[in-house]
Every structure is written in C-alpha cells, then in structure tokens.
Design a protein around this motif. Structure first.
Motif, PDB file in Angstrom:
ATOM      1  N   ARG A 143       0.833  -1.203   0.000  1.00  0.00           N
ATOM      2  CA  ARG A 143       0.000   0.000   0.000  1.00  0.00           C
ATOM      3  C   ARG A 143       0.868   1.255   0.000  1.00  0.00           C
ATOM      4  N   GLU A 144       1.960   1.208   0.766  1.00  0.00           N
ATOM      5  CA  GLU A 144       2.857   2.360   0.815  1.00  0.00           C
ATOM      6  C   GLU A 144       3.493   2.604  -0.553  1.00  0.00           C
ATOM      7  N   LYS A 145       3.861   1.539  -1.259  1.00  0.00           N
ATOM      8  CA  LYS A 145       4.427   1.693  -2.601  1.00  0.00           C
ATOM      9  C   LYS A 145       3.399   2.294  -3.558  1.00  0.00           C
ATOM     10  N   LEU A 146       2.126   1.858  -3.428  1.00  0.00           N
ATOM     11  CA  LEU A 146       1.086   2.394  -4.298  1.00  0.00           C
ATOM     12  C   LEU A 146       0.862   3.877  -4.016  1.00  0.00           C
ATOM     13  N   VAL A 147       0.929   4.261  -2.748  1.00  0.00           N
ATOM     14  CA  VAL A 147       0.772   5.676  -2.392  1.00  0.00           C
ATOM     15  C   VAL A 147       1.867   6.505  -3.041  1.00  0.00           C
ATOM     16  N   GLU A 148       3.089   5.985  -3.075  1.00  0.00           N
ATOM     17  CA  GLU A 148       4.194   6.696  -3.724  1.00  0.00           C
ATOM     18  C   GLU A 148       3.904   6.913  -5.207  1.00  0.00           C
ATOM     19  N   ILE A 149       3.326   5.888  -5.859  1.00  0.00           N
ATOM     20  CA  ILE A 149       2.980   6.020  -7.279  1.00  0.00           C
ATOM     21  C   ILE A 149       1.918   7.092  -7.467  1.00  0.00           C
ATOM     22  N   LEU A 150       0.864   7.064  -6.635  1.00  0.00           N
ATOM     23  CA  LEU A 150      -0.247   7.997  -6.791  1.00  0.00           C
ATOM     24  C   LEU A 150       0.150   9.424  -6.449  1.00  0.00           C
TER      25      LEU A 150
END
Length: 443
Positions: A143-150
C-alpha cells in the motif's frame, strides 16, 4: 379573313385555350394581334422545351442520386461491419493479453480493467471497477508503494506489489503506471500490471542460494587456510629436522648422501609450493576485490620491475601508454604475473625477451604476453591449462603446474577467452580478452 388565319394557326395548346375563352372578336381582327400572338406562342413553346429538358435533367439527376445514395449506403454498411469486426478483434486481443491493462483515477480507483485482472487475481472485473486499488493490497508495504505512485504526477514509476488473490494465494504484481492528462489537467494513471510471482520467487531463492554460497565459500576459505597451515607445519618440521641431522652428522656425510638431503629439502619446498598453489587456485576468481580505474602501462611497469633471473632479461612493452581500464587490479595482475613467470621459467634461450602488449577492441581489451622460448606444440595447448599439468619433469624445472590453471579459472569467471600462438623454436604468445568495464560486463 384575319379571324380565319388566327383560328387556323397552330398555336401552343395553352394559347389556343386562352384565345377561345377570352379574345373578343374585335381584338382578334386587330392588325398587330398576329405578331403578338406569334410572340406569345414562341414564348410558350420555348418554355415547354425548357420544361421538358428540366424534367429530363431532373430524371437523370434523380437516377444518379439514387445510385450514389445506394452506393453510400452500401459503403456505410461495409464500414459499420468492419468497425464492428475491428472492435470485436480488439476486444479479443485485449482479452487475450496476459498483462492487466489498467486505468485509475487520481484517487486510485479502477476505471478500466481488462479480463487479465480476473485471470490473475480471481476478482471479477465488473465488481472491481470503481473500487480502490489499495483495497486489494492488504500488505502494508504494498500500500505504501502504491501511495508513492499515486503521489507522483510527473513521471512513470514501476513497483512490485504483493497481493492476495480471491482464493487467498499470495502473488506479486509488477506495476508500471504513468500519469495521464486531459486538457493539461492530471486526471489519473494508466499502465499495466503483470504477474511476476515466478520471477520474485526465483529472485528470493537466488538470494537465499547466494547467501548459502557465500557462507560455504567462507567456510571453504577457512578450511583451505587451516588445512594448508596444518599441512605446512609438518613440512617445515621435516625441513628443520633434515637440516639439524645434516649439521649433527656433517663429518660423516659423503657426496651421494648430501645430495639426498638436498633432494629431500627440495621435495619439501615443492610440497609447500604445491600447497600454496592449491590455496591460490581455490581462491582464484572467487574472491572479489575492489574494482578500480588505473593505467595499464603503470601496472605492467610495476610487474616488470618485480622479475629477476640469472639470464639476461628484457621486456618489450607494446600498447597505448595512457590507456585506462576499470577492473579488479589484483586479478589482472595475477594473470599477467603468471604468464610472464611462465615465459621466463621455461625459456631455453641465453637471453630472455618478454613482450607485453594490449589492444582496444571496442567493448573489451586484448592482452598478450609473448616470449622467445622453445614454443608449445599445438597438441598441448589445452592440456597446459589443466591443474598440476607440466610439459617438463619437475626435476628439470621446478613447477607446481598451478599457474596457468589459475589464469584459466580467473578468465572463465570473467567470461573471457585465452588462446595460444606459437612457432616452435621461436616462442609462444598467450592472448586473452578482458572486459572494458567489469561492473557492466560481468554478471
């Protein structure tokens, strides 16, 4: 008489009807009436001709328009069918793609998914649309990696995300997402999701194997060191004892016995050198040293100064003096040192000449070390790189048969090649390649 002429004239049918209906007798007898009626008749006639031509033109145009309309209808039908077929094929292609084609809005909600999403994760596409992508990624780190993408609205980003499928299996998705814009406004992200579970599993196993291999290598190094130390200890004791015995009975020793004691100590030294050679061979190419940038000429000059022999010895250096290389300096030094030593040790000439050179081949260097010795017969070109193999008896030339085996092992580790050029009675040249930049070329 005038009335008779008026009546018998072949006027236009419309004019005849008007004459019968409304022309009074006195007007019919007027002298100018004949010309007037003839002019009107001509106008009626021309009008009728024009009307006939217009009707014919309209009829022809109507037929042409009908044909054109029918052709346009046919073309439109064909294009509609082609568009439907193309759309169907596109849907089939998109459906057959193994990667997930995905679109997200700015908040990370799915706005488009192809069928691969259901194939990989087990979640239905229809039920997933409108849902938050993060909701399918229970692990916190994903989830943290996805937040970085968004949070990145300027450039594409790739991450590996862990996900649990609909049936509870753990999988890894390789996410490649790029922001996209409409009229200069950031409206979401588009990209692909691929199943990289096999790759991640293999990488995890490889890391585990690498750690195990490093541990085993460390244990082997320690074992080799301990064994070599333990083997050398009794050898040194034998050497010392032989010297003490020789000193104690020096007045009793005669020629042959003295030679035997000297031969005994020679065998001890050979055994010690052999142990050292085995230790060096076991470490060759396996012990990684720091890569550094240096001039090849300076390395060669240092090597040349380290050699000495009872015979006259000269070196000939060939190669661009300012050429630099980025490499494990110790490994390259070890190769050149062994080849130079080999050319000196087995040289049968009264004056020894060693040639050392290098060439830039583009993506790699080629080094060569030549001598003016006896040469090596072609049938032995492969054999000399086998450990413990020598072409002359060890009683004639003291050798462990390890040097060239070390050279071959190091070059194999670098994915490099070595070859031999020889002229019997005139000398031998060893040529080998070396990557220009090991950091890029060695895997």
């Amino acid at each position: 008489m005038q009335t008779l002429e008026l009546t018998e004239t072949n006027y236009h049918r419309l004019l005849k009807r008007q004459i019968r209906k409304s022309l009074p007798p006195d007007l019919a007898e007027h002298p100018d009436m004949q010309d007037f009626l003839m002019a009107v008749n001509q106008a009626y006639t021309e009008y009728q001709d024009d009307l006939t031509r217009m009707e014919l033109i309209l009829e022809q145009s109507s037929g042409e328009l009908f044909k054109a309309n029918r052709e346009l209808s046919r073309i439109a039908q064909e294009k509609t069918e082609e568009a439907a077929l193309t759309s169907k094929r596109l849907e089939e292609v998109v459906g057959s793609i193994s990667e997930v084609l995905v679109q997200l809005d700015r908040e990370g909600n799915f706005t488009y998914l192809n069928q691969a999403w259901e194939s990989i994760t087990g979640y239905p596409v229809a039920a997933s649309l409108g849902q938050r992508f993060a909701g399918f990624l229970p692990p916190l780190e994903s989830r943290e990696k996805l937040v970085e993408i968004l949070n990145n609205e300027t450039q594409a980003k790739e991450e590996t995300l862990r996900i649990f499928t609909a049936d509870g299996q753990e999988k890894w998705l390789g996410a490649s997402l790029s922001p996209y814009y409409a009229n200069g406004t950031h409206i979401g992200f588009t990209g692909t999701l691929s199943d990289v579970t096999a790759r991640v599993t293999a990488e995890t196993k490889l890391k585990s194997y690498t750690r195990d291999l490093e541990r085993i290598n460390a244990e082997l190094d320690q074992f080799a060191y301990v064994v070599s130390h333990d083997l050398k200890a009794p050898l040194r004791a034998i050497n010392n004892l032989s010297e003490w015995i020789e000193e104690d009975i020096a007045d009793m020793l005669e020629g042959e016995t003295k030679d035997q004691f000297r031969l005994l100590r020679g065998r001890v030294h050979r055994m010690e050198n052999l142990i050292n050679g085995i230790l060096s061979y076991s470490r060759a190419g396996r012990i990684k040293t720091v890569k550094e940038k240096f001039q090849i000429r300076s390395l060669v000059d240092e090597l040349c100064e380290s050699f000495s022999t009872k015979k006259p010895l000269s070196f000939r250096i060939e190669g661009e003096p300012n050429t630099e290389i980025e490499a494990e300096k110790i490994a390259l030094t070890q190769i050149l040192q062994n080849l130079i030593s080999n050319g000196i040790k087995y040289n049968d000439k009264a004056e020894i000449t060693i040639t050392i050179g290098w060439k830039d081949l583009g993506n790699q260097f080629e080094f060569y070390v030549g001598d003016n010795g006896p040469g090596i017969s072609p049938e032995f070109h492969e054999r000399i790189f086998v450990i413990f193999q020598t072409l002359q008896a060890r009683d004639e030339v003291e050798s462990t048969g390890v040097g060239l085996a070390i050279v071959k092992k190091i070059l194999d580790e670098k994915h490099s090649k070595i070859r031999i050029e020889t002229v019997m009675g005139e000398g031998t040249t060893f040529l080998f390649t070396w990557p220009k930049n090991e950091a890029k070329d060695i895997q």
